[in-house]
Design a protein around this motif. Structure first.
Motif, short mmCIF file in Angstrom:
data_model
loop_
_atom_site.label_atom_id
_atom_site.label_comp_id
_atom_site.label_asym_id
_atom_site.label_seq_id
_atom_site.Cartn_x
_atom_site.Cartn_y
_atom_site.Cartn_z
N ARG A 166 -27.97 37.61 -18.73
CA ARG A 166 -27.75 36.21 -19.11
C ARG A 166 -29.03 35.39 -18.89
O ARG A 166 -29.37 34.52 -19.71
N CYS A 169 -31.47 36.20 -21.77
CA CYS A 169 -31.06 35.56 -23.03
C CYS A 169 -31.38 34.07 -23.02
O CYS A 169 -31.82 33.51 -24.03
N GLN A 170 -31.16 33.44 -21.87
CA GLN A 170 -31.44 32.00 -21.79
C GLN A 170 -32.94 31.74 -21.84
O GLN A 170 -33.37 30.74 -22.42
N THR A 173 -33.71 32.04 -25.69
CA THR A 173 -33.17 31.04 -26.62
C THR A 173 -33.26 29.62 -26.10
O THR A 173 -33.04 28.66 -26.85
N PRO A 177 -26.50 31.47 -23.45
CA PRO A 177 -26.26 32.48 -24.50
C PRO A 177 -24.78 32.64 -24.80
O PRO A 177 -23.93 32.46 -23.91
N MET A 181 -22.97 37.94 -27.15
CA MET A 181 -24.33 38.47 -27.08
C MET A 181 -24.56 39.15 -25.73
O MET A 181 -25.11 40.26 -25.65
N ARG A 227 -33.82 36.23 -33.09
CA ARG A 227 -34.05 35.01 -32.33
C ARG A 227 -35.45 34.99 -31.72
O ARG A 227 -36.03 33.91 -31.52
#
Length: 231
Positions: A166, A169-170, A173, A177, A181, A227
């Motif tokens: 997590r 992913c953060q 992006t 997230p 995902m 992304r």
């Protein structure tokens, strides 16, 4: 620089690239900037962003060009005895603008992502979308090295694989997230961990433990997502 900063921090530039029915009706050609831009990062940006995400990007400025890692045997000069001597320490992680360029043998990562060969003037780069680009991000020695550094950051950021993924992913992006995902990447992690645990020699090629090797695989996957490669 002031102008570029003004553009990059503007609300128009920060908009989502999503097209809603209302926006499509009001501004179909995006003449009034009803939505943000959507374009693949340039060759240099692809590498620089991966370095930044992995925490490896060097802030060193100015000086002579550097020689970041690249596949063995790619750069062989037929006109002299020159060799690609990979830079060490912080120099191998400097921004793409400092990468040594040679017209007869360009840096392969940049060429794969549509950087010009510099044989002639290029007014505008034409982006392409090829399988070789995905293979490069997954297998290029430089990207494997960045994935290993990214995995180190992930491991330090949480106690559980879910928290570590997590966090990654953060970082990628810059927003919380989606759970689907995270779930997909956790599934990838657990499958990789099972494989590496049953074959420790394959894990040793990526990291000192099967757990870290599985995180490297997840980090490498994240660096190859749409992304990560698209603005």
């Amino acid at each position: 620089k002031r102008f570029l900063r003004e553009v990059a921090l503007s609300s128009a530039y920060a908009q989502s690239a999503r097209v809603t029915p209302v926006l499509a009706e009001r501004d179909p050609g995006n003449r009034w900037y009803a939505r943000g831009p959507r374009s693949r990062l340039t060759a240099e940006m692809v590498r620089d962003q991966a370095l930044a995400l992995s925490g490896s990007l060097s802030s060193k400025a100015f000086g002579p060009p550097v020689y970041p890692p690249q596949p063995d045997g790619v750069w062989n000069s037929v006109y002299s005895g020159d060799r690609w001597n990979t830079s060490q320490d912080a120099d191998r992680f400097r921004r793409g603008i400092y990468t040594y360029q040679k017209r007869t043998s360009g840096y392969p990562l940049f060429l794969t992502f549509d950087a010009p060969t510099r044989d002639a003037c290029t007014a505008r780069r034409l982006p392409s979308n090829t399988p070789l680009q995905a293979l490069t991000v997954l297998n290029d020695p430089a990207f494997v090295e960045m994935a290993q550094s990214f995995a180190n950051r992930m491991e330090a950021a949480g106690e559980t694989p879910e928290d570590q993924i997590r966090y990654a992913c953060q970082r990628l992006t810059l927003e919380p997230p989606p759970e689907d995902m995270v779930a997909s990447l956790v599934k990838l992690y657990r499958g990789a961990l099972e494989d590496f645990a049953s074959d420790p020699s394959s894990a040793d090629k990526l990291a000192p433990t099967p757990q870290r090797a599985a995180l490297v695989l997840v980090a490498n996957t994240l660096l190859n997502t749409d992304r990560a490669l698209t603005r």
